[in-house]
Scaffold this motif. Structure first.
Motif, PDB file in Angstrom:
ATOM      1  N   ILE A 302      87.917 117.512  49.568  1.00  0.00           N
ATOM      2  CA  ILE A 302      87.503 116.119  49.444  1.00  0.00           C
ATOM      3  C   ILE A 302      87.372 115.493  50.831  1.00  0.00           C
ATOM      4  CG2 ILE A 302      88.194 113.837  48.553  1.00  0.00           C
ATOM      5  CD1 ILE A 302      87.759 115.720  46.263  1.00  0.00           C
ATOM      6  N   GLY A 303      86.306 114.749  51.051  1.00  0.00           N
ATOM      7  CA  GLY A 303      86.129 114.033  52.314  1.00  0.00           C
ATOM      8  C   GLY A 303      84.665 113.959  52.708  1.00  0.00           C
ATOM      9  N   ALA A 304      84.352 112.962  53.527  1.00  0.00           N
ATOM     10  CA  ALA A 304      82.988 112.797  54.041  1.00  0.00           C
ATOM     11  C   ALA A 304      82.978 113.225  55.504  1.00  0.00           C
ATOM     12  CB  ALA A 304      82.567 111.333  53.909  1.00  0.00           C
ATOM     13  N   LEU A 305      81.819 113.701  55.979  1.00  0.00           N
ATOM     14  CA  LEU A 305      81.740 114.184  57.364  1.00  0.00           C
ATOM     15  C   LEU A 305      81.053 113.204  58.300  1.00  0.00           C
ATOM     16  CD1 LEU A 305      80.891 117.960  56.793  1.00  0.00           C
ATOM     17  CD2 LEU A 305      83.110 116.887  57.178  1.00  0.00           C
ATOM     18  N   ASP A 306      80.693 112.008  57.810  1.00  0.00           N
ATOM     19  CA  ASP A 306      79.860 111.127  58.631  1.00  0.00           C
ATOM     20  C   ASP A 306      80.577 109.871  59.112  1.00  0.00           C
ATOM     21  OD1 ASP A 306      80.123 109.906  56.220  1.00  0.00           O
ATOM     22  OD2 ASP A 306      77.972 109.588  55.873  1.00  0.00           O
ATOM     23  N   HIS A 307      81.897 109.883  59.157  1.00  0.00           N
ATOM     24  CA  HIS A 307      82.597 108.699  59.680  1.00  0.00           C
ATOM     25  C   HIS A 307      83.465 109.098  60.871  1.00  0.00           C
ATOM     26  CE1 HIS A 307      86.478 109.825  57.845  1.00  0.00           C
ATOM     27  NE2 HIS A 307      85.775 110.198  56.803  1.00  0.00           N
ATOM     28  N   LEU A 312      88.792 115.139  61.615  1.00  0.00           N
ATOM     29  CA  LEU A 312      90.023 115.691  61.032  1.00  0.00           C
ATOM     30  C   LEU A 312      89.707 116.677  59.915  1.00  0.00           C
ATOM     31  CD1 LEU A 312      92.041 112.387  60.998  1.00  0.00           C
ATOM     32  CD2 LEU A 312      92.715 114.496  62.180  1.00  0.00           C
ATOM     33  N   HIS A 313      88.639 116.396  59.160  1.00  0.00           N
ATOM     34  CA  HIS A 313      88.271 117.331  58.088  1.00  0.00           C
ATOM     35  C   HIS A 313      87.811 118.665  58.698  1.00  0.00           C
ATOM     36  CE1 HIS A 313      88.813 114.211  55.203  1.00  0.00           C
ATOM     37  NE2 HIS A 313      87.684 113.569  55.443  1.00  0.00           N
ATOM     38  N   ARG A 314      87.071 118.573  59.827  1.00  0.00           N
ATOM     39  CA  ARG A 314      86.624 119.800  60.491  1.00  0.00           C
ATOM     40  C   ARG A 314      87.834 120.593  60.979  1.00  0.00           C
ATOM     41  NH1 ARG A 314      82.418 122.429  63.251  1.00  0.00           N
ATOM     42  NH2 ARG A 314      80.842 121.041  62.425  1.00  0.00           N
ATOM     43  N   SER A 315      88.810 119.892  61.588  1.00  0.00           N
ATOM     44  CA  SER A 315      90.021 120.581  62.069  1.00  0.00           C
ATOM     45  C   SER A 315      90.756 121.219  60.895  1.00  0.00           C
ATOM     46  CB  SER A 315      90.979 119.608  62.759  1.00  0.00           C
ATOM     47  OG  SER A 315      90.301 118.910  63.753  1.00  0.00           O
ATOM     48  N   TRP A 316      90.802 120.479  59.760  1.00  0.00           N
ATOM     49  CA  TRP A 316      91.458 121.027  58.560  1.00  0.00           C
ATOM     50  C   TRP A 316      90.764 122.332  58.133  1.00  0.00           C
ATOM     51  CZ3 TRP A 316      89.287 122.248  53.905  1.00  0.00           C
ATOM     52  CH2 TRP A 316      90.166 122.583  52.879  1.00  0.00           C
ATOM     53  N   ALA A 317      89.416 122.313  58.142  1.00  0.00           N
ATOM     54  CA  ALA A 317      88.665 123.492  57.690  1.00  0.00           C
ATOM     55  C   ALA A 317      88.977 124.704  58.576  1.00  0.00           C
ATOM     56  CB  ALA A 317      87.167 123.191  57.693  1.00  0.00           C
ATOM     57  N   ARG A 318      89.019 124.463  59.894  1.00  0.00           N
ATOM     58  CA  ARG A 318      89.355 125.554  60.833  1.00  0.00           C
ATOM     59  C   ARG A 318      90.740 126.115  60.522  1.00  0.00           C
ATOM     60  NH1 ARG A 318      85.853 127.774  63.609  1.00  0.00           N
ATOM     61  NH2 ARG A 318      87.183 129.442  62.905  1.00  0.00           N
ATOM     62  N   ARG A 319      91.680 125.194  60.343  1.00  0.00           N
ATOM     63  CA  ARG A 319      93.065 125.607  60.094  1.00  0.00           C
ATOM     64  C   ARG A 319      93.180 126.302  58.734  1.00  0.00           C
ATOM     65  NH1 ARG A 319      97.362 122.836  62.314  1.00  0.00           N
ATOM     66  NH2 ARG A 319      95.851 122.385  63.949  1.00  0.00           N
ATOM     67  N   LYS A 320      92.501 125.774  57.748  1.00  0.00           N
ATOM     68  CA  LYS A 320      92.543 126.361  56.397  1.00  0.00           C
ATOM     69  C   LYS A 320      92.073 127.817  56.436  1.00  0.00           C
ATOM     70  CE  LYS A 320      93.148 125.740  51.911  1.00  0.00           C
ATOM     71  NZ  LYS A 320      94.473 125.338  51.391  1.00  0.00           N
ATOM     72  N   LEU A 321      90.990 128.021  57.170  1.00  0.00           N
ATOM     73  CA  LEU A 321      90.438 129.372  57.321  1.00  0.00           C
ATOM     74  C   LEU A 321      91.492 130.293  57.930  1.00  0.00           C
ATOM     75  CD1 LEU A 321      87.587 130.389  56.768  1.00  0.00           C
ATOM     76  CD2 LEU A 321      87.049 129.956  59.168  1.00  0.00           C
ATOM     77  N   ALA A 322      92.168 129.801  58.975  1.00  0.00           N
ATOM     78  CA  ALA A 322      93.163 130.621  59.681  1.00  0.00           C
ATOM     79  C   ALA A 322      94.379 130.905  58.792  1.00  0.00           C
ATOM     80  CB  ALA A 322      93.606 129.901  60.954  1.00  0.00           C
ATOM     81  N   VAL A 323      94.731 129.940  57.937  1.00  0.00           N
ATOM     82  CA  VAL A 323      95.892 130.144  57.054  1.00  0.00           C
ATOM     83  C   VAL A 323      95.519 131.115  55.924  1.00  0.00           C
ATOM     84  CG1 VAL A 323      97.373 128.977  55.357  1.00  0.00           C
ATOM     85  CG2 VAL A 323      97.008 127.958  57.606  1.00  0.00           C
ATOM     86  N   LEU A 324      94.333 130.934  55.368  1.00  0.00           N
ATOM     87  CA  LEU A 324      93.919 131.817  54.268  1.00  0.00           C
ATOM     88  C   LEU A 324      93.693 133.237  54.784  1.00  0.00           C
ATOM     89  CD1 LEU A 324      91.271 129.625  52.366  1.00  0.00           C
ATOM     90  CD2 LEU A 324      93.492 130.355  51.481  1.00  0.00           C
ATOM     91  N   TYR A 325      92.971 133.345  55.884  1.00  0.00           N
ATOM     92  CA  TYR A 325      92.576 134.661  56.402  1.00  0.00           C
ATOM     93  C   TYR A 325      92.765 134.658  57.919  1.00  0.00           C
ATOM     94  CZ  TYR A 325      90.487 135.037  51.791  1.00  0.00           C
ATOM     95  OH  TYR A 325      90.312 135.054  50.429  1.00  0.00           O
TER      96      TYR A 325
END
Ligand SMILES: Cc1cc2nc3c(=O)[nH]c(=O)nc-3n(C[C@H](O)[C@H](O)[C@H](O)COP(=O)(O)OP(=O)(O)OC[C@H]3O[C@@H](n4cnc5c(N)ncnc54)[C@H](O)[C@@H]3O)c2cc1C
Length: 429
Positions: A302-307, A312-325
């Motif tokens: 959940i979240g928008a990328l245009d504000h 923070l959402h981009r940082s979350w995505a990077r971190r999520k990737l690293a935690v999952l794989y």
């Protein structure tokens, strides 16, 4: 401000291409549909198959809205568990909706097969993964509810779920073999192509500006002509552009973003979702991940990328990737896009009368591929026959949603806060 430049993977890589010219003058039809997402395109296809003369008007291009931006999880049912749906709608109507949507993946995959839609459909099931031990208790309850209704679902413990997904960062999963994944832009474009093959006429770059009923027929006015038709479907959902004369859909806009890596290498692809199931999790702020046909891994939430705070959402995505794989922690993220979800206060879709032989369908609350396809078929039947009981839900005389702006801000602020807190808990990934 955010430096967001949208790159929608599904739009860039679609194997199905569809193009239609704008409306060029006045015309008449049996049914006019406003909105070229999958609700509109499914209705156009099924209505044309019934022999109706159909016109569909799309403001931008087919699949411009949620239909071309979603995760592509073709799930059975809604996001809400079936007991909650029956509690909300009453046992008889709730059971009817649950049953209709249990069959939604079969409806989607059979349309894909029948019309040769090139959308990399993979019917290997989906995994609802537990993001925590308490999330697993939620899955246990969902499993029990589904089994009571005869669904062939399977509860996987942590070991089984980890073997299936290749990630150690989950606590179990609910496997639904009825479900699967598609590339959503291509699915929608394929439905549009199939509708045209059945005789429907579609017009892109043709926003409806005004809709009126003149006492004997609907009139949909655009800058390049007017369509006059006995029946009308407004299928604009969360991407509704203002139209005068009729009530637009009422919902709270909630955004959902996705990032896609570059294609994984041969050594990686065997370890990351080897069975290609689509995954979504039990988090209050839900996250999803899946692979595409070229071996990219997609993560979203959940979240928008245009504000301004969306970095923070981009940082979350990077971190999520690293935690999952962990082996993918430096894998480049090549595509980023978001889409708008039409959320209703009870998380249930709405079908609303606009007047005689006029309907609006909206409010899928994040689960629209199966429901949009099924409701499209039902809308074709209802508008051909005049019978509302074609739908598995009652047709309402009106629907309103309150405090929309405040609820929208709460969803976005809640998602940012949740992602920040999650990153705090996974600071050393
Ligand atoms: C990021 C994201 C992820 C999601 N993930 C999933 C998922 O994995 N599984 C799932 O089942 N569902 C998912 N959903 C929900 C699903 O995508 C939607 O419920 C579904 O696509 C809605 O389809 P629709 O045809 O009703 O609306 P849309 O696809 O939004 O189409 C509406 C169309 O109407 C057009 N329009 C608007 N105003 C006018 C006008 N005045 N004149 C003419 N045309 C107009 C718009 O341009 C648009 O193309 C997700 C949604 C989003 C946004």
């Amino acid at each position: 401000m955010s430096a967001y430049v949208e790159r929608n993977l599904w739009r860039e890589t679609t194997p199905e291409r569809f193009e239609a010219t704008p409306l060029g003058g006045d015309a008449s039809a049996d049914l006019v549909i406003v909105g070229g997402g999958l609700t509109g395109c499914s209705t156009a296809l099924h209505a044309a198959q019934r022999g109706l003369d159909v016109r569909l008007l799309e403001a931008e291009h087919v699949a411009h809205g949620g239909s071309g931006r979603n995760v592509g999880l073709v799930n059975a049912g809604l996001w809400m568990p079936p007991d909650d749906i029956e509690a909300e709608l009453g046992p008889a109507v709730g059971a009817q909706l649950n049953e209709a949507l249990a069959g939604a993946p079969a409806a989607v995959f059979s349309l894909i097969e029948r019309h040769g839609i090139q959308c990399h459909a993979v019917r290997n099931g989906t995994l609802h993964v537990a993001h925590s031990k308490s999330g697993f208790e939620d899955l246990r309850s969902r499993h029990e509810q589904q089994v009571r209704r005869g669904a062939p679902v399977e509860l996987l413990d942590a070991g089984q779920a980890r073997a299936r997904t290749g990630t150690a960062a989950i606590h179990g999963a609910l496997f639904d073999p009825r479900a699967g994944t598609i590339e959503p832009f291509a699915y929608c474009a394929g439905l549009a192509r199939a509708a045209v093959e059945q005789g429907a006429k579609l017009h892109e770059r043709t926003p409806a500006q005004e809709i009126r009923h003149d006492g004997s027929a609907w009139q949909v006015h655009t800058s390049s002509g007017t369509i006059r038709a006995r029946a009308l479907l407004l299928a604009t959902n969360a991407y509704h552009d203002s139209v005068s004369g009729v009530a637009g859909p009422a919902f709270t806009p909630v955004h959902f973003f996705q990032f896609a890596t570059t294609p994984l290498g041969p050594g990686q692809i065997d370890r990351v979702l080897p069975g290609q199931e689509g995954c979504w999790d039990t988090g209050t702020v839900m996250a999803a991940f899946r692979r595409d046909a070229a071996g990219r891994l997609l993560v979203g939430s959940i979240g928008a990328l245009d504000h301004a705070g969306s970095g923070l959402h981009r940082s979350w995505a990077r971190r999520k990737l690293a935690v999952l794989y962990p082996e993918l922690k430096d894998q480049p993220l090549e595509h980023a896009w978001h889409g708008r979800i039409a959320m209703t206060r009870d998380h249930l879709p709405k079908i609303v009368h606009l007047g005689r032989d006029g309907l609006a369908i909206f409010g899928y609350s994040g689960r629209g591929i199966g429901p949009g396809t099924v409701f499209g078929a039902a809308a074709a039947e209802a508008l051909a026959s005049g019978r509302d009981d074609a739908f598995p839900l009652p047709v309402l005389e009106g629907y309103d949603e309150r405090a929309v702006g405040m609820r929208e801000r709460c969803f976005e602020a809640g998602a940012v806060a949740d992602h920040v807190a999650w990153m705090g808990r996974h600071a050393f990934a």
